[in-house]
Design a protein around this motif. Structure first.
Motif, mmCIF file in Angstrom:
data_model
loop_
_atom_site.group_PDB
_atom_site.id
_atom_site.type_symbol
_atom_site.label_atom_id
_atom_site.label_comp_id
_atom_site.label_asym_id
_atom_site.label_seq_id
_atom_site.Cartn_x
_atom_site.Cartn_y
_atom_site.Cartn_z
ATOM 1 N N ASP A 2 45.128 32.711 31.037
ATOM 2 C CA ASP A 2 46.354 32.406 30.315
ATOM 3 C C ASP A 2 47.574 33.020 31.005
ATOM 4 O OD1 ASP A 2 46.680 35.150 29.436
ATOM 5 O OD2 ASP A 2 45.151 34.755 27.927
ATOM 6 N N ALA A 3 48.765 32.613 30.529
ATOM 7 C CA ALA A 3 50.015 33.009 31.188
ATOM 8 C C ALA A 3 50.238 34.515 31.127
ATOM 9 C CB ALA A 3 51.192 32.281 30.539
ATOM 10 N N TRP A 4 49.857 35.168 30.029
ATOM 11 C CA TRP A 4 50.100 36.607 29.887
ATOM 12 C C TRP A 4 49.255 37.400 30.868
ATOM 13 C CZ3 TRP A 4 54.309 38.210 27.793
ATOM 14 C CH2 TRP A 4 54.908 37.477 26.758
ATOM 15 N N ARG A 5 48.027 36.986 31.095
ATOM 16 C CA ARG A 5 47.180 37.698 32.056
ATOM 17 C C ARG A 5 47.669 37.472 33.482
ATOM 18 N NH1 ARG A 5 41.425 36.265 29.056
ATOM 19 N NH2 ARG A 5 41.510 37.998 27.551
ATOM 20 N N ARG A 6 48.136 36.266 33.773
ATOM 21 C CA ARG A 6 48.738 36.026 35.093
ATOM 22 C C ARG A 6 49.944 36.926 35.306
ATOM 23 N NH1 ARG A 6 47.641 30.420 34.204
ATOM 24 N NH2 ARG A 6 49.736 30.130 33.354
ATOM 25 N N ASP A 67 32.760 45.780 39.890
ATOM 26 C CA ASP A 67 33.629 45.023 38.991
ATOM 27 C C ASP A 67 35.094 45.240 39.387
ATOM 28 O OD1 ASP A 67 34.808 43.696 36.894
ATOM 29 O OD2 ASP A 67 34.453 45.278 35.426
ATOM 30 N N ARG A 68 35.769 44.168 39.732
ATOM 31 C CA ARG A 68 37.150 44.290 40.212
ATOM 32 C C ARG A 68 38.100 44.766 39.127
ATOM 33 N NH1 ARG A 68 35.748 39.214 42.758
ATOM 34 N NH2 ARG A 68 35.327 39.531 44.977
ATOM 35 N N ARG A 69 37.831 44.448 37.885
ATOM 36 C CA ARG A 69 38.710 44.903 36.803
ATOM 37 C C ARG A 69 38.768 46.429 36.765
ATOM 38 N NH1 ARG A 69 38.104 46.209 30.978
ATOM 39 N NH2 ARG A 69 35.906 46.428 31.479
ATOM 40 N N ARG A 70 37.610 47.087 36.800
ATOM 41 C CA ARG A 70 37.583 48.546 36.803
ATOM 42 C C ARG A 70 38.163 49.096 38.105
ATOM 43 N NH1 ARG A 70 31.587 49.906 34.233
ATOM 44 N NH2 ARG A 70 31.953 48.913 32.191
ATOM 45 N N LEU A 71 37.902 48.410 39.207
ATOM 46 C CA LEU A 71 38.430 48.863 40.498
ATOM 47 C C LEU A 71 39.952 48.844 40.497
ATOM 48 C CD1 LEU A 71 37.356 49.807 43.246
ATOM 49 C CD2 LEU A 71 37.519 47.435 44.031
ATOM 50 N N ILE A 72 40.543 47.807 39.907
ATOM 51 C CA ILE A 72 42.007 47.722 39.805
ATOM 52 C C ILE A 72 42.546 48.912 39.017
ATOM 53 C CG2 ILE A 72 43.915 46.414 38.781
ATOM 54 C CD1 ILE A 72 42.278 43.853 39.381
ATOM 55 N N ALA A 73 41.909 49.238 37.907
ATOM 56 C CA ALA A 73 42.364 50.350 37.072
ATOM 57 C C ALA A 73 42.275 51.682 37.816
ATOM 58 C CB ALA A 73 41.541 50.406 35.785
ATOM 59 N N VAL A 74 41.179 51.900 38.532
ATOM 60 C CA VAL A 74 41.015 53.154 39.289
ATOM 61 C C VAL A 74 42.063 53.255 40.389
ATOM 62 C CG1 VAL A 74 39.486 54.421 40.845
ATOM 63 C CG2 VAL A 74 38.562 53.391 38.766
ATOM 64 N N VAL A 119 38.159 34.666 38.825
ATOM 65 C CA VAL A 119 38.039 34.310 37.410
ATOM 66 C C VAL A 119 38.720 32.980 37.087
ATOM 67 C CG1 VAL A 119 37.922 36.740 36.739
ATOM 68 C CG2 VAL A 119 40.132 35.564 36.715
ATOM 69 N N SER A 120 39.314 32.340 38.092
ATOM 70 C CA SER A 120 40.025 31.085 37.861
ATOM 71 C C SER A 120 39.071 29.894 37.895
ATOM 72 C CB SER A 120 41.104 30.878 38.934
ATOM 73 O OG SER A 120 42.058 31.899 38.902
ATOM 74 N N LEU A 121 39.376 28.889 37.099
ATOM 75 C CA LEU A 121 38.691 27.613 37.233
ATOM 76 C C LEU A 121 39.091 26.996 38.575
ATOM 77 C CD1 LEU A 121 39.226 26.192 33.628
ATOM 78 C CD2 LEU A 121 37.137 27.217 34.575
ATOM 79 N N PRO A 122 38.204 26.206 39.192
ATOM 80 C CA PRO A 122 38.513 25.667 40.523
ATOM 81 C C PRO A 122 39.853 24.953 40.616
ATOM 82 C CG PRO A 122 36.214 25.279 39.991
ATOM 83 C CD PRO A 122 36.838 25.842 38.755
ATOM 84 N N LEU A 175 42.411 47.602 31.712
ATOM 85 C CA LEU A 175 41.123 47.831 31.037
ATOM 86 C C LEU A 175 41.097 47.228 29.642
ATOM 87 C CD1 LEU A 175 40.400 51.536 32.046
ATOM 88 C CD2 LEU A 175 39.304 49.470 32.929
ATOM 89 N N ALA A 176 42.254 47.207 28.970
ATOM 90 C CA ALA A 176 42.302 46.725 27.592
ATOM 91 C C ALA A 176 42.394 45.219 27.484
ATOM 92 C CB ALA A 176 43.502 47.367 26.877
ATOM 93 N N VAL A 177 43.019 44.566 28.467
ATOM 94 C CA VAL A 177 43.372 43.145 28.330
ATOM 95 C C VAL A 177 42.492 42.223 29.170
ATOM 96 C CG1 VAL A 177 45.210 41.453 28.730
ATOM 97 C CG2 VAL A 177 45.754 43.687 27.736
ATOM 98 N N LEU A 178 42.140 42.634 30.388
ATOM 99 C CA LEU A 178 41.445 41.720 31.292
ATOM 100 C C LEU A 178 39.944 41.700 31.040
ATOM 101 C CD1 LEU A 178 43.251 42.444 34.687
ATOM 102 C CD2 LEU A 178 43.754 40.670 32.994
ATOM 103 N N PRO A 179 39.311 40.536 31.148
ATOM 104 C CA PRO A 179 37.850 40.455 30.994
ATOM 105 C C PRO A 179 37.139 40.869 32.274
ATOM 106 C CG PRO A 179 38.749 38.278 31.444
ATOM 107 C CD PRO A 179 39.935 39.207 31.341
ATOM 108 N N SER A 180 35.899 41.311 32.133
ATOM 109 C CA SER A 180 35.090 41.620 33.310
ATOM 110 C C SER A 180 34.686 40.321 33.996
ATOM 111 C CB SER A 180 33.841 42.419 32.912
ATOM 112 O OG SER A 180 34.201 43.664 32.362
ATOM 113 N N GLU A 181 34.352 40.433 35.263
ATOM 114 C CA GLU A 181 33.932 39.248 36.023
ATOM 115 C C GLU A 181 32.467 38.941 35.751
ATOM 116 O OE1 GLU A 181 35.920 39.128 40.226
ATOM 117 O OE2 GLU A 181 35.338 41.174 39.770
ATOM 118 N N GLU A 182 32.149 37.672 35.839
ATOM 119 C CA GLU A 182 30.752 37.242 35.798
ATOM 120 C C GLU A 182 30.378 36.802 37.200
ATOM 121 O OE1 GLU A 182 30.177 34.239 32.897
ATOM 122 O OE2 GLU A 182 30.908 35.458 31.222
#
Length: 419
Positions: A2-6, A67-74, A119-122, A175-182
């Protein structure tokens, strides 16, 4: 996405890259306060740049392992610590240590772009990369305006204090807003991720896009590292804050180029690259009129930053589509060309200006752009099948890597049977 996460990811990129470039407008008072002589003040910026280069090679591949989400936070938290150390420094070596740490972990920019791509759709990958990457240019150019204002009111230390607070706040938000990667399949080991970086330099698509980026950012660096010289000289004699306002024109061009991501999603990344490089050459013809018109300079800056951002987004779209299994490594390796090109442009433009004036610098910037266009043209007929198509039509990873994975799986099966 979504736009807010971007928007959050774009802000992360902007703050991280600002931590490297924030020192440029405050070199003189910063060096004086830390007891540095004039010939050593340049190391204030260079320390962060060298740290950044080390981070590209050593830290960015981690994004293909954890996990890139945690890596970004660190990364953001360590960047905040480096900025705080710099703000509180009473000696030069303390400031250099803080700047080096912030520079190394400022590669959170590349991890953030890789996260957005993964995490983006193609059909949305190019658009998301375009929006997130725009934060980088906003950080580079916006730092010139904001830093000067903060330093003028509260001193240079306030710049790094504000960046520390922003970095720490963003780490918590991520950490609060972004989802973890699959991530499908088995994770890549760190050693293998680093080794794969070296393998990229033997692939034609990567080298072609890397060389284009090298000349692209050499042209970009020629402008932004040299334009203050003629603006501060006759006939304009502008102050530092007035010169910094031209960054707003650059922001307008860079943000306008976010559209390039949509063009890449539509399969037009390759022709957009050629058209943007042609526009980059044209922009220098307009920028070269600086001795006679500031309005033409502003127009030329808008065109230049639009062209640079359009090519940059197209490059990253093609590379992440071709290497979906190692997005972090390919983006980090690609940015090595960016760093080297920016350094070349910055070093060359001052020498050329002192010998041939702004006309010489304009010719230099146009020549770098022309070299990038030549690389694109030579490669135009040799683009691999699928590289210019929509992401869902892109080719699969190289067959050799598939074979290696199959062999590893077979070895595991045999080991299980032996037990």
């Amino acid at each position: 996405m979504d736009a807010w996460r971007r928007l959050l990811l774009a802000v992360v990129c902007g703050v991280a890259v600002a931590s490297i470039y924030a020192a440029q407008p405050v070199l003189e008072p910063m060096g004086h306060d830390l007891g540095l002589s004039a010939q050593f003040t340049g190391w204030i910026v260079a320390t962060g740049q060298f740290g950044y280069l080390a981070g590209l090679l050593l830290l960015v591949p981690l994004g293909d392992v954890v996990d890139r989400r945690r890596l970004i936070a660190v990364h953001l938290a360590v960047t905040a610590a480096g900025m705080l150390m710099t703000a509180l420094a009473s000696a030069a070596w303390v400031a250099f240590a803080g700047l080096a740490a912030a520079g190394v972990f400022a590669v959170v920019v590349q991890t953030t772009v890789a996260y957005a791509a993964s995490v983006s759709l193609p059909d949305e990958r190019g658009r998301n990369i375009g929006v997130v990457t725009s934060g980088v240019v906003v950080g580079i150019l916006g730092a010139r305006v904001a830093t000067g204002t903060l330093a003028e009111v509260w001193g240079w230390r306030s710049v790094y204090a504000v960046l520390a607070v922003l970095s720490l706040g963003l780490a918590l938000l991520v950490l609060a807003v972004l989802p973890s990667e699959e991530r499908p399949g088995r994770p890549t080991g760190y050693g293998r991720a680093v080794a794969s970086v070296g393998q990229l330099f033997g692939q034609r698509l990567f080298l072609t896009r890397g060389l284009i980026a090298f000349f692209l950012f050499a042209s970009f660096g020629t402008l932004w590292s040299g334009v203050s010289l003629p603006l501060a000289d006759d006939p304009w004699q502008l102050s530092e804050s007035q010169i910094g306002l031209f960054g707003i024109a650059g922001l307008a061009g860079a943000l306008g180029a976010a559209r390039a991501g949509r063009w890449a999603d539509a399969g037009r990344a390759v022709p957009v690259t050629g058209a943007a490089l042609g526009l980059l050459i044209l922009s220098w013809a307009v920028i070269g009129q600086l001795p006679w018109s500031l309005w033409l300079l502003a127009i030329g800056i808008v065109l230049l930053d639009f062209a640079v951002q359009a090519v940059h987004v197209s490059n990253q779209h093609l590379l992440t589509t071709a290497h979906p299994d190692r997005i972090s490594g390919v983006i980090g390796s690609y940015m090595v060309f960016y760093s080297l090109g920016s350094a070349l442009g910055a070093a060359a433009t001052t020498a050329v200006f002192s010998a041939w004036g702004w006309t010489g610098s304009s010719v230099l910037g146009a020549a770098f752009a022309a070299c990038g266009l030549v690389v694109w043209a030579l490669d135009r007929r040799r683009v691999p099948e699928g590289a210019g198509l929509r992401p869902r039509d892109a080719v699969a990873p190289p067959a050799r890597e598939d074979a290696e994975d199959a062999e590893d799986a077979a070895d595991a099966d045999r080991a299980g049977q032996a037990r």
